[in-house]
Every structure is written in structure tokens, then in C-alpha cells.
Design an enzyme around this catalytic site. Structure first.
Site, PDB file in Angstrom:
ATOM      1  N   CYS A  87      31.675  45.805   6.869  1.00  0.00           N
ATOM      2  CA  CYS A  87      33.126  45.683   6.822  1.00  0.00           C
ATOM      3  C   CYS A  87      33.590  45.012   5.518  1.00  0.00           C
ATOM      4  CB  CYS A  87      33.631  44.965   8.072  1.00  0.00           C
ATOM      5  SG  CYS A  87      35.384  45.269   8.433  1.00  0.00           S
ATOM      6  N   HIS A 179      30.662  47.056  12.636  1.00  0.00           N
ATOM      7  CA  HIS A 179      29.997  45.790  12.941  1.00  0.00           C
ATOM      8  C   HIS A 179      28.833  46.003  13.920  1.00  0.00           C
ATOM      9  CE1 HIS A 179      33.057  42.999  11.218  1.00  0.00           C
ATOM     10  NE2 HIS A 179      33.857  44.027  11.434  1.00  0.00           N
ATOM     11  N   GLU A 181      26.457  44.032  14.444  1.00  0.00           N
ATOM     12  CA  GLU A 181      26.072  42.726  14.999  1.00  0.00           C
ATOM     13  C   GLU A 181      26.851  42.375  16.265  1.00  0.00           C
ATOM     14  OE1 GLU A 181      29.711  41.774  12.568  1.00  0.00           O
ATOM     15  OE2 GLU A 181      28.045  43.194  12.455  1.00  0.00           O
TER      16      GLU A 181
END
Length: 199
Positions: A87, A179, A181
Site C-alpha cells: 500500500c 494488505h 498482513e
């Protein structure tokens, strides 16, 4: 006969602002050691790879400059340090970014043009699943995400969503508009750690 334990990857995580803790948690679960980069002295720790997390790219660029981190990190990335950028981190790596009036430089080591906030405001964020080259279907969480408008011919496009490029690899750099994660799928971070082992 004694056996030597495999060396743990040493990963630096830019921790000036944004979603860095989630990267650390995922990497630690995969057996890596992480240290947060907040000031110049943190660059003295061993680093096999670097994570540039999501967040606010303008704020991150300013802090990189103000804290004296920019030059050394730029030198290491340009010299081949493996990087996983998500991002805002993708915007930091990109050679060019539209809708970006920030006076502070990004690293400009990834030959792509990125459109900031291409998917709109935070309330317009979304989750989808799309194929990522070499890994198959991957859950993708987009939060006020950019996308890549243009990539140089030698950039490997890993994934597209609605005809927009959202994941690329260029030598030792992985740039993602989403994302990974924030989900439970660890395959992208596993691929990043494999890349650091070859470095």
C-alpha cells in the site's frame, strides 16, 4: 555429531507510522526475527530484508527525511536489499506517483507509476480474492489503496484486479497495493522470506 540451527532471517520493519505490527506478527510466526526501524541507530542491526508497511505515504516520506533514514535505506534498496512493500510502501518504492504533491522524495527504485488512493476513501475499502502469479488465489484486503497505472517492461506483473495492476515483482522488490498482513494467508510473506534467504 552437533547440528547447527538454521539462521533466522533478520527483517527490518519501517515503524514510523501505519500497519507495521501485523507484518511483524506474521513474520515472527514464520520464524523470522524482526526489529523496528524508527531512528538512524536502528539501521545498525543486521537486516536480510525490509518491510515498508501501509499507512500514509506523505507522512512516511517526511519522517524518513526528518529522521535521517532516507539516504541509507535508499542506498540499501538500490544495492539489492529484498523489500516487501504494501500500500503506502508501494508508493514509497514507485518511480512515479500520480495525485502525489508530497515535496519529500520516495525511493523511486521500482519502475512503475502508481495512482494514490485509487480505490477511494476508507469506507470504500474492500476484500476480494484473485490469483497471484506462482501462488494461486490470494485474499486481498484493499484500504484506500493505490493501484499501478503503468509498469516498465521488465517488471513482473503478479496480479490484477478489475484490469488494474495490484502486485508486481522487480528483482528484489515486491510491491503490493493490498494488505496481506491483515489476513491469515502467509504465502506472500513466505515468498518474501525465501527471497531474503537467496540474498
Amino acid at each position: 555429531m552437533s547440528t547447527c540451527a538454521a539462521k533466522k532471517p533478520q527483517i527490518g520493519v519501517l515503524a514510523l507510522q501505519g500497519a507495521f505490527i501485523e507484518h511483524e506478527d506474521m513474520l515472527k510466526r514464520l520464524g523470522a526475527d524482526c526489529h523496528e526501524i524508527r531512528e538512524r541507530a536502528d539501521l545498525d542491526a543486521p537486516m536480510d530484508g525490509l518491510v515498508l508497511p501501509g499507512g500514509e505515504s506523505t507522512t512516511q516520506k517526511k519522517l524518513l527525511a526528518d529522521l535521517g533514514l532516507y539516504d541509507e535505506l535508499h542506498r540499501r534498496i538500490a544495492a539489492g536489499l529484498p523489500v516487501l512493500a504494501t500500500c503506502a510502501g508501494l508508493i514509497l518504492l514507485a518511480k512515479d506517483a500520480t495525485q502525489d504533491a508530497c515535496p519529500y522524495p520516495g525511493f523511486a527504485t521500482l519502475p512503475v507509476r502508481v495512482r494514490r488512493n485509487a480505490y477511494g476513501r476508507q469506507l470504500g475499502s474492500f476484500v476480494t480474492t484473485h490469483a497471484l502469479k506462482g501462488l494461486g488465489p490470494i485474499p486481498m484486503t484493499f484500504i484506500r489503496a493505490p493501484y499501478i497505472e503503468k509498469a516498465a517492461p521488465d517488471v513482473d506483473v503478479l496480479a490484477t484486479v478489475d484490469d488494474h495492476i495490484v502486485a508486481v515483482k522487480y528483482h528484489h522488490q515486491i510491491g503490493l497495493a493490498f494488505h496481506p498482513e491483515l489476513g491469515k494467508d502467509t504465502r506472500i510473506h513466505e515468498a518474501f522470506l525465501k527471497m531474503t534467504a537467496k540474498n
